[in-house]
Design a protein around this motif. Structure first.
Motif, PDB file in Angstrom:
ATOM      1  N   GLU A 174      41.376  74.787 -22.745  1.00 45.50           N
ATOM      2  CA  GLU A 174      42.410  73.783 -22.582  1.00 45.50           C
ATOM      3  C   GLU A 174      41.797  72.409 -22.355  1.00 45.50           C
ATOM      4  OE1 GLU A 174      44.860  74.119 -19.106  1.00 45.50           O
ATOM      5  OE2 GLU A 174      43.168  74.460 -17.757  1.00 45.50           O
ATOM      6  N   LEU A 175      42.499  71.404 -22.829  1.00 46.59           N
ATOM      7  CA  LEU A 175      42.078  70.034 -22.591  1.00 46.59           C
ATOM      8  C   LEU A 175      42.385  69.653 -21.150  1.00 46.59           C
ATOM      9  CD1 LEU A 175      40.990  67.361 -23.933  1.00 46.59           C
ATOM     10  CD2 LEU A 175      43.398  66.697 -24.098  1.00 46.59           C
ATOM     11  N   VAL A 176      41.383  69.170 -20.455  1.00 50.18           N
ATOM     12  CA  VAL A 176      41.551  68.688 -19.095  1.00 50.18           C
ATOM     13  C   VAL A 176      41.931  67.216 -19.094  1.00 50.18           C
ATOM     14  CG1 VAL A 176      40.418  68.330 -16.865  1.00 50.18           C
ATOM     15  CG2 VAL A 176      39.924  70.384 -18.208  1.00 50.18           C
ATOM     16  N   ALA A 177      41.189  66.433 -19.852  1.00 45.70           N
ATOM     17  CA  ALA A 177      41.417  65.001 -19.939  1.00 45.70           C
ATOM     18  C   ALA A 177      40.734  64.467 -21.176  1.00 45.70           C
ATOM     19  CB  ALA A 177      40.885  64.284 -18.692  1.00 45.70           C
ATOM     20  N   ALA A 178      41.228  63.347 -21.677  1.00 49.60           N
ATOM     21  CA  ALA A 178      40.608  62.684 -22.811  1.00 49.60           C
ATOM     22  C   ALA A 178      40.693  61.187 -22.615  1.00 49.60           C
ATOM     23  CB  ALA A 178      41.279  63.095 -24.121  1.00 49.60           C
ATOM     24  N   ILE A 179      39.753  60.485 -23.221  1.00 54.52           N
ATOM     25  CA  ILE A 179      39.723  59.038 -23.129  1.00 54.52           C
ATOM     26  C   ILE A 179      39.384  58.462 -24.491  1.00 54.52           C
ATOM     27  CG2 ILE A 179      37.309  59.080 -22.346  1.00 54.52           C
ATOM     28  CD1 ILE A 179      38.006  56.597 -20.619  1.00 54.52           C
ATOM     29  N   SER A 180      40.132  57.460 -24.906  1.00 60.60           N
ATOM     30  CA  SER A 180      39.906  56.826 -26.190  1.00 60.60           C
ATOM     31  C   SER A 180      38.718  55.882 -26.110  1.00 60.60           C
ATOM     32  CB  SER A 180      41.152  56.066 -26.634  1.00 60.60           C
ATOM     33  OG  SER A 180      41.320  54.882 -25.874  1.00 60.60           O
ATOM     34  N   SER A 181      38.309  55.390 -27.270  1.00 63.90           N
ATOM     35  CA  SER A 181      37.216  54.425 -27.295  1.00 63.90           C
ATOM     36  C   SER A 181      37.566  53.161 -26.518  1.00 63.90           C
ATOM     37  CB  SER A 181      36.859  54.075 -28.743  1.00 63.90           C
ATOM     38  OG  SER A 181      37.962  53.494 -29.418  1.00 63.90           O
ATOM     39  N   GLY A 182      38.860  52.854 -26.429  1.00 62.45           N
ATOM     40  CA  GLY A 182      39.312  51.683 -25.709  1.00 62.45           C
ATOM     41  C   GLY A 182      39.667  51.917 -24.258  1.00 62.45           C
ATOM     42  N   GLY A 183      39.590  53.165 -23.804  1.00 64.52           N
ATOM     43  CA  GLY A 183      39.812  53.455 -22.403  1.00 64.52           C
ATOM     44  C   GLY A 183      41.154  54.059 -22.041  1.00 64.52           C
ATOM     45  N   SER A 184      42.023  54.293 -23.021  1.00 64.36           N
ATOM     46  CA  SER A 184      43.286  54.959 -22.727  1.00 64.36           C
ATOM     47  C   SER A 184      43.023  56.420 -22.396  1.00 64.36           C
ATOM     48  CB  SER A 184      44.237  54.851 -23.915  1.00 64.36           C
ATOM     49  OG  SER A 184      44.567  53.505 -24.185  1.00 64.36           O
ATOM     50  N   THR A 185      43.781  56.977 -21.464  1.00 68.05           N
ATOM     51  CA  THR A 185      43.520  58.331 -20.978  1.00 68.05           C
ATOM     52  C   THR A 185      44.745  59.211 -21.022  1.00 68.05           C
ATOM     53  OG1 THR A 185      43.963  57.664 -18.692  1.00 68.05           O
ATOM     54  CG2 THR A 185      41.680  57.549 -19.451  1.00 68.05           C
ATOM     55  N   VAL A 186      44.507  60.504 -21.148  1.00 71.97           N
ATOM     56  CA  VAL A 186      45.530  61.524 -20.994  1.00 71.97           C
ATOM     57  C   VAL A 186      44.958  62.617 -20.110  1.00 71.97           C
ATOM     58  CG1 VAL A 186      46.677  61.050 -23.184  1.00 71.97           C
ATOM     59  CG2 VAL A 186      44.849  62.748 -23.100  1.00 71.97           C
ATOM     60  N   TYR A 187      45.834  63.309 -19.379  1.00 78.36           N
ATOM     61  CA  TYR A 187      45.424  64.355 -18.470  1.00 78.36           C
ATOM     62  C   TYR A 187      46.343  65.555 -18.594  1.00 78.36           C
ATOM     63  CZ  TYR A 187      42.627  60.819 -16.042  1.00 78.36           C
ATOM     64  OH  TYR A 187      41.711  59.844 -15.723  1.00 78.36           O
ATOM     65  N   ALA A 188      45.784  66.719 -18.367  1.00 76.13           N
ATOM     66  CA  ALA A 188      46.604  67.893 -18.200  1.00 76.13           C
ATOM     67  C   ALA A 188      47.422  67.746 -16.923  1.00 76.13           C
ATOM     68  CB  ALA A 188      45.741  69.147 -18.134  1.00 76.13           C
ATOM     69  N   ASP A 189      48.651  68.258 -16.940  1.00 74.12           N
ATOM     70  CA  ASP A 189      49.500  68.147 -15.763  1.00 74.12           C
ATOM     71  C   ASP A 189      48.850  68.754 -14.522  1.00 74.12           C
ATOM     72  OD1 ASP A 189      52.670  68.643 -17.515  1.00 74.12           O
ATOM     73  OD2 ASP A 189      51.477  66.838 -17.182  1.00 74.12           O
ATOM     74  N   SER A 190      48.076  69.795 -14.715  1.00 74.53           N
ATOM     75  CA  SER A 190      47.482  70.506 -13.597  1.00 74.53           C
ATOM     76  C   SER A 190      46.425  69.707 -12.853  1.00 74.53           C
ATOM     77  CB  SER A 190      46.873  71.824 -14.080  1.00 74.53           C
ATOM     78  OG  SER A 190      45.873  71.594 -15.055  1.00 74.53           O
ATOM     79  N   VAL A 191      45.909  68.642 -13.459  1.00 74.64           N
ATOM     80  CA  VAL A 191      44.846  67.866 -12.819  1.00 74.64           C
ATOM     81  C   VAL A 191      45.240  66.431 -12.538  1.00 74.64           C
ATOM     82  CG1 VAL A 191      43.129  69.325 -13.956  1.00 74.64           C
ATOM     83  CG2 VAL A 191      43.695  67.084 -14.934  1.00 74.64           C
ATOM     84  N   LYS A 192      46.429  66.029 -12.940  1.00 75.55           N
ATOM     85  CA  LYS A 192      46.863  64.655 -12.696  1.00 75.55           C
ATOM     86  C   LYS A 192      46.846  64.340 -11.203  1.00 75.55           C
ATOM     87  CE  LYS A 192      49.798  63.891 -16.745  1.00 75.55           C
ATOM     88  NZ  LYS A 192      51.188  63.693 -17.227  1.00 75.55           N
ATOM     89  N   GLY A 193      46.304  63.193 -10.890  1.00 76.25           N
ATOM     90  CA  GLY A 193      46.204  62.781  -9.506  1.00 76.25           C
ATOM     91  C   GLY A 193      44.971  63.284  -8.797  1.00 76.25           C
ATOM     92  N   ARG A 194      44.257  64.226  -9.401  1.00 75.96           N
ATOM     93  CA  ARG A 194      43.060  64.783  -8.786  1.00 75.96           C
ATOM     94  C   ARG A 194      41.788  64.459  -9.571  1.00 75.96           C
ATOM     95  NH1 ARG A 194      42.337  70.056  -8.471  1.00 75.96           N
ATOM     96  NH2 ARG A 194      43.648  70.554 -10.294  1.00 75.96           N
ATOM     97  N   PHE A 195      41.900  64.455 -10.892  1.00 73.82           N
ATOM     98  CA  PHE A 195      40.744  64.211 -11.750  1.00 73.82           C
ATOM     99  C   PHE A 195      40.847  62.830 -12.390  1.00 73.82           C
ATOM    100  CE2 PHE A 195      39.641  68.879 -13.043  1.00 73.82           C
ATOM    101  CZ  PHE A 195      39.615  69.236 -11.706  1.00 73.82           C
TER     102      PHE A 195
END
Length: 125
Positions: A46-67
């Motif tokens: 599963e994807l935990v988190a990703a970051i674009s070349s420009g710095g935009s981020t996405v997170y799995a719901d299970s780790v939001k606020g912690r990672f």
């Protein structure tokens, strides 16, 4: 020769923190989005988190606020700051690189071109 070399994982008590890193070489780091995946025994990757070349981020719901995922393009390095770790975070963690020319969902591991070796993170209860 593309290499993604991850830092060592380790054993951490629940509630503890760990800063994980991935050093990239052999590619134009700024031309890739980067992601952290994990795979626990008996579960799908599963994807935990990703970051674009420009710095935009996405997170799995299970780790939001912690990672927190971050990158230092000058150092060709990707980071994952893991706070308030839980036993369910136990998994093998992989960093991965995704070309900015790639289409499709960032959540699909099939869209990532290069992978780190994977390191074990174990969170004790």
């Amino acid at each position: 020769q593309v290499q993604l070399v991850e830092s060592v994982g380790g054993l951490v008590q629940a509630g503890g923190s760990l800063r994980h890193s991935c050093a990239a070489s052999g590619l134009t780091f700024g031309s890739y989005a980067m992601g952290w995946y994990r795979q626990a025994p008996g579960k799908e990757r599963e994807l935990v988190a990703a970051i674009s070349s420009g710095g935009s981020t996405v997170y799995a719901d299970s780790v939001k606020g912690r990672f927190t995922i971050s990158r230092d393009n000058a150092k060709n390095t990707l980071y994952l700051q893991m706070n308030n770790l839980k036993p369910e975070d136990t998994a093998v963690y992989y960093c991965a690189a995704r070309s900015i020319t790639m289409s499709g969902s960032v959540y699909s591991f099939k869209t990532y071109d290069y992978w780190g070796q994977g390191t074990q993170v174990t969170v004790s209860s």
